[in-house]
Design an enzyme around this catalytic site. Structure first.
Site, PDB file in Angstrom:
ATOM      1  N   ALA A  94      48.787 -40.132  15.949  1.00 52.63           N
ATOM      2  CA  ALA A  94      48.748 -40.090  17.572  1.00 52.63           C
ATOM      3  C   ALA A  94      50.115 -40.035  18.118  1.00 52.63           C
ATOM      4  O   ALA A  94      51.073 -40.224  17.525  1.00 52.63           O
ATOM      5  CB  ALA A  94      47.904 -41.163  17.993  1.00 52.63           C
ATOM      6  N   GLU A 111      52.111 -33.632  16.550  1.00 55.38           N
ATOM      7  CA  GLU A 111      51.899 -35.133  15.809  1.00 55.38           C
ATOM      8  C   GLU A 111      51.606 -34.995  14.641  1.00 55.38           C
ATOM      9  O   GLU A 111      51.826 -35.653  13.852  1.00 55.38           O
ATOM     10  CB  GLU A 111      51.158 -35.932  16.889  1.00 55.38           C
ATOM     11  CG  GLU A 111      51.943 -36.076  17.964  1.00 55.38           C
ATOM     12  CD  GLU A 111      52.939 -36.878  18.172  1.00 55.38           C
ATOM     13  OE1 GLU A 111      53.202 -37.864  16.957  1.00 55.38           O
ATOM     14  OE2 GLU A 111      53.969 -37.156  19.062  1.00 55.38           O
ATOM     15  N   GLU A 115      53.819 -36.566  11.651  1.00 53.61           N
ATOM     16  CA  GLU A 115      53.394 -38.029  11.185  1.00 53.61           C
ATOM     17  C   GLU A 115      52.820 -37.874   9.755  1.00 53.61           C
ATOM     18  O   GLU A 115      52.543 -38.756   9.187  1.00 53.61           O
ATOM     19  CB  GLU A 115      52.233 -38.568  12.161  1.00 53.61           C
ATOM     20  CG  GLU A 115      52.985 -39.085  13.485  1.00 53.61           C
ATOM     21  CD  GLU A 115      52.309 -40.243  14.296  1.00 53.61           C
ATOM     22  OE1 GLU A 115      51.054 -40.728  13.800  1.00 53.61           O
ATOM     23  OE2 GLU A 115      52.674 -40.897  15.243  1.00 53.61           O
ATOM     24  N   GLU A 161      58.139 -45.918  11.771  1.00 51.21           N
ATOM     25  CA  GLU A 161      57.331 -44.706  11.117  1.00 51.21           C
ATOM     26  C   GLU A 161      58.015 -44.669   9.806  1.00 51.21           C
ATOM     27  O   GLU A 161      57.631 -44.047   8.958  1.00 51.21           O
ATOM     28  CB  GLU A 161      57.528 -43.740  11.952  1.00 51.21           C
ATOM     29  CG  GLU A 161      56.629 -43.649  13.314  1.00 51.21           C
ATOM     30  CD  GLU A 161      56.816 -42.134  14.006  1.00 51.21           C
ATOM     31  OE1 GLU A 161      57.647 -41.420  13.481  1.00 51.21           O
ATOM     32  OE2 GLU A 161      56.127 -41.803  14.740  1.00 51.21           O
TER      33      GLU A 161
END
Length: 224
Positions: A94, A111, A115, A161
């Site tokens: 997200a 994204e 990610e 992250e």
């Protein structure tokens, strides 16, 4: 007092944002300006007596989330640290709608690559929802991404992250985790439950990836 409406029963649906254009917002001020989102105070008139009320809420740019589903009905999950809840929670990819004029689908593509290092050839809208309509104007659109492949290049990650854990988990196992209350991320919950319901209907409830999104923050009427 609650209000019941007589007459024919219509399908349950939120009123479109345009219905509120005539609701006067007399004053709007930013009482806190943050790095990512602000706290806003609106003064408005509401109801047949035009009662003046004041409401404060988090002003949010909105976000997209992606339920990436492979050919084995497995969902791509990431586990990431979240400071407000002091936990490492399981999520679907997200990200914020924080690039001016970027279409939601393009944000979702970005994204997923950033990610999860993935691209997808098949995109559809799975669900739309407000995270906390009583205290924030944040709206999230969840996309279903299929036809997955590795992105051309891996992305460097930092801060929370940098140590994300990635795992492929069966869709039904994800539902079990929700119903057993082992996970609490809202996009995870809404996404997997919506996916199972949509799958049971032959995916007939999916919307085109560029379907209108009236709740998108950039589509709402401004203060009068």
């Amino acid at each position: 007092m609650t209000r019941e409406v007589g007459g024919p029963v219509e399908p349950i649906a939120d009123l479109p944002v345009d219905e509120y254009v005539d609701l006067p917002i007399l004053e709007r001020e930013t009482v806190f300006e943050g790095r990512i989102w602000d706290v806003r105070r609106d003064t408005l008139e509401y109801g047949p007596d035009a009662t003046r009320i004041v409401r404060e809420y988090v002003a949010h740019p909105g976000a997209v989330a992606i339920l990436a589903l492979d050919d084995e009905d497995r969902v791509l999950l990431i586990k990431q640290y979240r400071q407000p809840v002091r936990a490492r929670d399981w999520e679907i990819p997200a990200g914020l709608l924080d690039i001016a004029h970027e279409p939601p689908l393009e944000a979702a593509r970005r994204e997923l690559a950033e990610e999860a290092d993935l691209v997808a050839s098949d995109w559809a809208v799975l669900a739309d929802y407000f995270t906390t309509p009583g205290g924030s104007d944040e709206a999230i659109r969840i996309f279903l991404a299929r036809g997955l492949a590795a992105a051309p290049e891996a992305h460097a990650r930092e801060d929370e992250e940098a140590d994300m854990e990635v795992r492929w988990v069966g869709l039904d196992d994800c539902v079990d985790a929700v119903l057993a209350r082992r996970v609490g991320n809202p996009s995870f919950t809404v996404g997997v439950l919506a996916a199972v319901a949509a799958r049971s209907r032959g995916w007939a409830t999916l919307a085109p990836a560029d379907a209108p999104w009236p709740a998108h923050p950039n589509r709402r009427p401004a203060a009068g």
